[in-house]
Design a protein around this motif. Structure first.
Motif, PDB file in Angstrom:
ATOM      1  N   TYR B  21      80.630  85.538 -44.706  1.00 23.66           N
ATOM      2  CA  TYR B  21      81.603  84.517 -45.088  1.00 23.66           C
ATOM      3  C   TYR B  21      81.003  83.122 -44.988  1.00 23.66           C
ATOM      4  O   TYR B  21      81.054  82.337 -45.937  1.00 23.66           O
ATOM      5  CB  TYR B  21      82.888  84.605 -44.248  1.00 23.66           C
ATOM      6  CG  TYR B  21      83.890  83.581 -44.725  1.00 23.66           C
ATOM      7  CD1 TYR B  21      84.641  83.808 -45.886  1.00 23.66           C
ATOM      8  CD2 TYR B  21      84.060  82.356 -44.065  1.00 23.66           C
ATOM      9  CE1 TYR B  21      85.522  82.857 -46.371  1.00 23.66           C
ATOM     10  CE2 TYR B  21      84.941  81.391 -44.550  1.00 23.66           C
ATOM     11  CZ  TYR B  21      85.663  81.656 -45.711  1.00 23.66           C
ATOM     12  OH  TYR B  21      86.526  80.705 -46.204  1.00 23.66           O
ATOM     13  N   TYR B  26      82.029  85.410 -48.863  1.00 25.68           N
ATOM     14  CA  TYR B  26      82.494  86.753 -49.201  1.00 25.68           C
ATOM     15  C   TYR B  26      83.621  87.114 -48.244  1.00 25.68           C
ATOM     16  O   TYR B  26      83.475  86.916 -47.040  1.00 25.68           O
ATOM     17  CB  TYR B  26      81.363  87.778 -49.048  1.00 25.68           C
ATOM     18  CG  TYR B  26      80.239  87.545 -50.026  1.00 25.68           C
ATOM     19  CD1 TYR B  26      80.341  87.998 -51.343  1.00 25.68           C
ATOM     20  CD2 TYR B  26      79.078  86.871 -49.640  1.00 25.68           C
ATOM     21  CE1 TYR B  26      79.302  87.768 -52.251  1.00 25.68           C
ATOM     22  CE2 TYR B  26      78.047  86.654 -50.529  1.00 25.68           C
ATOM     23  CZ  TYR B  26      78.166  87.101 -51.840  1.00 25.68           C
ATOM     24  OH  TYR B  26      77.160  86.873 -52.732  1.00 25.68           O
ATOM     25  N   GLY B  27      84.716  87.659 -48.759  1.00 26.95           N
ATOM     26  CA  GLY B  27      85.803  88.145 -47.928  1.00 26.95           C
ATOM     27  C   GLY B  27      86.647  87.040 -47.318  1.00 26.95           C
ATOM     28  O   GLY B  27      86.444  85.852 -47.595  1.00 26.95           O
ATOM     29  N   LEU B  36      87.103  92.531 -46.843  1.00 27.29           N
ATOM     30  CA  LEU B  36      86.511  92.405 -48.185  1.00 27.29           C
ATOM     31  C   LEU B  36      87.286  93.249 -49.190  1.00 27.29           C
ATOM     32  O   LEU B  36      87.761  94.351 -48.852  1.00 27.29           O
ATOM     33  CB  LEU B  36      85.065  92.905 -48.152  1.00 27.29           C
ATOM     34  CG  LEU B  36      84.093  92.153 -47.242  1.00 27.29           C
ATOM     35  CD1 LEU B  36      82.966  93.068 -46.779  1.00 27.29           C
ATOM     36  CD2 LEU B  36      83.520  90.932 -47.968  1.00 27.29           C
ATOM     37  N   THR B  37      87.407  92.760 -50.398  1.00 28.19           N
ATOM     38  CA  THR B  37      87.980  93.623 -51.448  1.00 28.19           C
ATOM     39  C   THR B  37      86.927  94.669 -51.834  1.00 28.19           C
ATOM     40  O   THR B  37      85.743  94.528 -51.514  1.00 28.19           O
ATOM     41  CB  THR B  37      88.345  92.822 -52.710  1.00 28.19           C
ATOM     42  OG1 THR B  37      87.149  92.220 -53.213  1.00 28.19           O
ATOM     43  CG2 THR B  37      89.383  91.752 -52.421  1.00 28.19           C
ATOM     44  N   GLU B  40      84.147  92.953 -53.815  1.00 24.47           N
ATOM     45  CA  GLU B  40      83.199  92.196 -52.998  1.00 24.47           C
ATOM     46  C   GLU B  40      82.265  93.149 -52.259  1.00 24.47           C
ATOM     47  O   GLU B  40      81.049  92.927 -52.196  1.00 24.47           O
ATOM     48  CB  GLU B  40      83.949  91.329 -51.974  1.00 24.47           C
ATOM     49  CG  GLU B  40      84.705  90.161 -52.608  1.00 24.47           C
ATOM     50  CD  GLU B  40      85.613  89.439 -51.617  1.00 24.47           C
ATOM     51  OE1 GLU B  40      85.574  88.198 -51.573  1.00 24.47           O
ATOM     52  OE2 GLU B  40      86.378  90.124 -50.880  1.00 24.47           O
ATOM     53  N   TYR B  43      79.640  94.690 -54.489  1.00 22.69           N
ATOM     54  CA  TYR B  43      78.599  93.712 -54.820  1.00 22.69           C
ATOM     55  C   TYR B  43      77.633  93.540 -53.639  1.00 22.69           C
ATOM     56  O   TYR B  43      76.405  93.494 -53.822  1.00 22.69           O
ATOM     57  CB  TYR B  43      79.250  92.383 -55.199  1.00 22.69           C
ATOM     58  CG  TYR B  43      78.237  91.346 -55.659  1.00 22.69           C
ATOM     59  CD1 TYR B  43      77.552  91.508 -56.860  1.00 22.69           C
ATOM     60  CD2 TYR B  43      77.971  90.224 -54.881  1.00 22.69           C
ATOM     61  CE1 TYR B  43      76.626  90.574 -57.279  1.00 22.69           C
ATOM     62  CE2 TYR B  43      77.038  89.271 -55.308  1.00 22.69           C
ATOM     63  CZ  TYR B  43      76.369  89.460 -56.504  1.00 22.69           C
ATOM     64  OH  TYR B  43      75.448  88.541 -56.923  1.00 22.69           O
ATOM     65  N   TYR B  79      84.624  94.390 -61.478  1.00 20.45           N
ATOM     66  CA  TYR B  79      83.310  94.302 -60.831  1.00 20.45           C
ATOM     67  C   TYR B  79      82.315  93.601 -61.762  1.00 20.45           C
ATOM     68  O   TYR B  79      81.546  92.743 -61.329  1.00 20.45           O
ATOM     69  CB  TYR B  79      82.810  95.705 -60.472  1.00 20.45           C
ATOM     70  CG  TYR B  79      81.408  95.693 -59.895  1.00 20.45           C
ATOM     71  CD1 TYR B  79      81.198  95.317 -58.567  1.00 20.45           C
ATOM     72  CD2 TYR B  79      80.298  96.031 -60.677  1.00 20.45           C
ATOM     73  CE1 TYR B  79      79.913  95.271 -58.034  1.00 20.45           C
ATOM     74  CE2 TYR B  79      79.009  95.998 -60.150  1.00 20.45           C
ATOM     75  CZ  TYR B  79      78.831  95.619 -58.829  1.00 20.45           C
ATOM     76  OH  TYR B  79      77.559  95.566 -58.305  1.00 20.45           O
ATOM     77  N   TYR B  82      83.119  89.917 -61.749  1.00 24.64           N
ATOM     78  CA  TYR B  82      82.787  89.327 -60.448  1.00 24.64           C
ATOM     79  C   TYR B  82      81.272  89.143 -60.309  1.00 24.64           C
ATOM     80  O   TYR B  82      80.791  88.083 -59.917  1.00 24.64           O
ATOM     81  CB  TYR B  82      83.315  90.239 -59.335  1.00 24.64           C
ATOM     82  CG  TYR B  82      83.025  89.715 -57.945  1.00 24.64           C
ATOM     83  CD1 TYR B  82      83.886  88.807 -57.329  1.00 24.64           C
ATOM     84  CD2 TYR B  82      81.888  90.128 -57.246  1.00 24.64           C
ATOM     85  CE1 TYR B  82      83.615  88.313 -56.063  1.00 24.64           C
ATOM     86  CE2 TYR B  82      81.611  89.640 -55.982  1.00 24.64           C
ATOM     87  CZ  TYR B  82      82.478  88.730 -55.384  1.00 24.64           C
ATOM     88  OH  TYR B  82      82.207  88.246 -54.137  1.00 24.64           O
ATOM     89  N   ARG B  86      79.247  85.624 -59.860  1.00 25.78           N
ATOM     90  CA  ARG B  86      78.405  85.413 -58.679  1.00 25.78           C
ATOM     91  C   ARG B  86      76.969  85.111 -59.111  1.00 25.78           C
ATOM     92  O   ARG B  86      76.334  84.218 -58.567  1.00 25.78           O
ATOM     93  CB  ARG B  86      78.416  86.657 -57.779  1.00 25.78           C
ATOM     94  CG  ARG B  86      79.626  86.721 -56.861  1.00 25.78           C
ATOM     95  CD  ARG B  86      79.403  85.801 -55.659  1.00 25.78           C
ATOM     96  NE  ARG B  86      80.545  85.760 -54.754  1.00 25.78           N
ATOM     97  CZ  ARG B  86      80.563  85.012 -53.646  1.00 25.78           C
ATOM     98  NH1 ARG B  86      79.521  84.261 -53.290  1.00 25.78           N
ATOM     99  NH2 ARG B  86      81.625  84.996 -52.877  1.00 25.78           N
ATOM    100  N   TYR B  91      81.060  80.520 -56.403  1.00 22.78           N
ATOM    101  CA  TYR B  91      81.773  81.196 -55.321  1.00 22.78           C
ATOM    102  C   TYR B  91      83.108  81.673 -55.873  1.00 22.78           C
ATOM    103  O   TYR B  91      83.802  80.928 -56.578  1.00 22.78           O
ATOM    104  CB  TYR B  91      81.998  80.252 -54.134  1.00 22.78           C
ATOM    105  CG  TYR B  91      80.691  79.906 -53.443  1.00 22.78           C
ATOM    106  CD1 TYR B  91      79.902  80.917 -52.893  1.00 22.78           C
ATOM    107  CD2 TYR B  91      80.251  78.589 -53.357  1.00 22.78           C
ATOM    108  CE1 TYR B  91      78.692  80.608 -52.275  1.00 22.78           C
ATOM    109  CE2 TYR B  91      79.054  78.282 -52.735  1.00 22.78           C
ATOM    110  CZ  TYR B  91      78.264  79.295 -52.202  1.00 22.78           C
ATOM    111  OH  TYR B  91      77.080  79.007 -51.605  1.00 22.78           O
ATOM    112  N   GLN B  93      86.736  84.008 -55.122  1.00 18.63           N
ATOM    113  CA  GLN B  93      87.663  84.630 -54.192  1.00 18.63           C
ATOM    114  C   GLN B  93      88.744  85.361 -54.982  1.00 18.63           C
ATOM    115  O   GLN B  93      89.031  84.991 -56.126  1.00 18.63           O
ATOM    116  CB  GLN B  93      88.312  83.550 -53.312  1.00 18.63           C
ATOM    117  CG  GLN B  93      87.404  83.035 -52.189  1.00 18.63           C
ATOM    118  CD  GLN B  93      87.437  83.956 -50.982  1.00 18.63           C
ATOM    119  OE1 GLN B  93      88.473  84.488 -50.606  1.00 18.63           O
ATOM    120  NE2 GLN B  93      86.270  84.173 -50.372  1.00 18.63           N
TER     121      GLN B  93
END
Lengths: 352, 352
Positions: B21, B26-27, B36-37, B40, B43, B79, B82, B86, B91, B93
């Motif tokens: 984080y 992340y998360g 985390l999802t 995330e 990844y 995914y 995302y 990234r 960044y 969320q």
């Protein structure tokens, strides 16, 4: 010079044959009479080369135009196209497909007509079978088929329609001894093995890398590779290992156009092409003649959209598809599956 | 670092807050736990920054990816988006609209997020009301709304969606004392008077000349000029003289979209624009900010398509419309009529 309006023809005397037919190929001589269509007559009236009478009374342009419009469906549409062709210097005669047009420098009696022109309103959807029957009528007598579309503001766009027998130059990948394992997740298929991912991506431009190790395949690509025994698919949820028929059934439930797209995909691959999704262009496929290296990806050559035999062209959409294809220097093709195989119909804008 | 897969989250310990984080956002830290999802976590697993266990057993990427895909709908699609964001250095969320994305140089705790990203599959039609509710959610918190569309081969296209309050700079024509006579023939209207034809064509870019004397008007133009008492229309077949309601009824029988197109046409004229048919671009209108002289017709500025409130975007067609508009340097707008008036929705491709 005087012509008489009789039903859907205007008939003029012998002098008209000399002055209108022999100099400009207006109308068709029948003995001592020159028979003009309503469109030809309206054009000659506009050019002040003919007076037209109905019941012994001379008609103004407005009166004749209104009268003709009541006697013949799509009269204004066809008049607009006829006038445009004449003003571009073509000799034009009526034909089964609206107009026969003579090549520049040619005329009836000297040369064969070059094109059949078929007039449509933007507003009226055009069934593919109408288009093909007009095309066949033209091709059987070795004429070029031209589609003239009139929009709601009476602007004209001309398209040439032809069948395209296309060939690419890509070799097929030979199957390995063992099909590569792949997993179906929702609506795509993943290959996890790094070596296999690279082989399929780099030698046939199959799929898209998820990352440097793994490859994602579309439904048509997956079905094709399954049929070629290059991959073996496992369902990520049920663990089932579908054969081509089962996979096609699942794919059709995700994408209702799957079967039609797949037939065209297989045909394009068998012709030596590399088909990839045409999503960004709004069509089913963009098609490469050959992909030698993915580092220097060539420009794709065609956009192909797979349509059913009972398809109706919605002309604004067709216009957009052709215009977009041309603006990115590609040819727009529609593929149709017949009992005899898949035909590719090439619709391209032309300047007359 | 180890995370445990629990339902649709992966939970990691205090060390993860520091290493994942605090360095990469992340998360979300919840006390001593980093939540985390699935996206995330996948990844981070791919980046070898996290191990993931289920029932005390470590999962391979393939195992976790397959598992996550079974636990979350559209997991791969999201995914892919995302990962792309990234890798572009943003960044990201999770948010009500899939993702909140921070501006370059910004991050959670320092800056506000800049965009809401909403992920859709090419395959699934998108109702305009879904698009607008996502848009409203973004605008209410002053975020840019971005639509990420994933095609069947997992390629991504980003679009910015916004409402456009557009203004043209054309003056209206003042009505004459007497409306000009016009005749309706099939699906268009003709003005026979030379002076009136020139006035309407040259001062408002209404219609298209049939020849140097006469002007052809489209149905929307005719209705507008009828409403403005600039013309009086006679039916060429029946001799009837329709009022606006009667004319609209006839026009709707010829063009089922007439009423919707007409509302947008009137609105565009009232905003000072010159709308003309967009047939060649596959849309209802091409729109000029101003037309000063027809000898030097300017480039049109917008393509506008009038859609109903219950419209569903078929994404390949939307993609084609936007791409074509951009290729001819125009902006693609969709007009929708609400009780409060007509709104223009601007959908434009963006590079992230």
């Amino acid at each position: 010079m005087i012509g008489k309006l009789i039903n859907d023809r205007v008939k003029a005397g012998k002098q008209a044959i000399n002055e209108l037919y022999n100099t400009g190929y207006y109308g068709r001589p029948k003995g001592d009479v020159l028979e003009l269509t309503l469109i030809e007559a309206a054009y000659l009236l506009y050019k002040n080369r003919l007076e037209i009478t109905m019941d012994e009374k001379a008609l103004t342009f407005q009166e004749f135009f209104t009268e003709a419009s009541n006697r013949q469906q799509f009269f204004e549409l066809k008049y607009i196209v006829y006038k445009d062709l004449r003003e571009r210097g073509y000799y034009v005669q009526p034909s089964v497909t609206d107009f026969r047009v003579y090549p520049r420098g040619g005329h009836p009696g000297k040369t064969q007509a070059k094109m059949f022109v078929y007039v449509r309103s933007e507003r009226i959807p055009m069934p593919i079978k109408d288009l093909l029957s007009q095309y066949t009528a033209a091709v059987n007598v070795r004429k070029q088929m031209v589609l003239a579309i009139v929009d709601e503001e009476s602007d004209l766009t001309y398209y040439e329609v032809k069948k395209a027998d296309i060939k690419g130059s890509m070799d097929a990948i030979l199957p390995e001894d063992e099909p590569v394992p792949a997993t179906m997740l929702e609506d795509r298929v993943l290959i996890w093995d790094e070596e296999a991912s690279h082989l399929l991506y780099e030698n046939g431009f199959y799929g898209k890398p998820l990352d440097n190790e793994r490859l994602q395949l579309s439904l048509v690509e997956s079905a094709y590779l399954l049929e070629q025994a290059l991959i073996k698919i496992k369902d990520g949820t049920t663990g089932n290992i579908p054969d081509l028929a089962e996979f096609s059934e699942t794919a059709s439930s995700i994408d209702p156009d799957f079967e039609r797209k797949y037939s065209t995909y297989v045909d394009l691959r068998s012709r030596g092409f590399v088909p990839k999704t045409g999503f960004k262009f709004g069509t089913h496929f963009r098609v490469y003649n050959e992909v030698k290296s993915l580092n220097k990806l060539p420009h794709s050559d065609y956009l192909v959209h797979a349509i059913p035999q009972d398809y109706e062209f919605f002309l604004p959409l067709m216009s957009r598809a052709v215009r977009l294809a041309n603006s990115v220097r590609k040819q727009m093709l529609y593929s149709v599956e017949f009992a005899s195989g898949i035909e590719y119909i090439d619709i391209g804008r032309i300047k007359m």
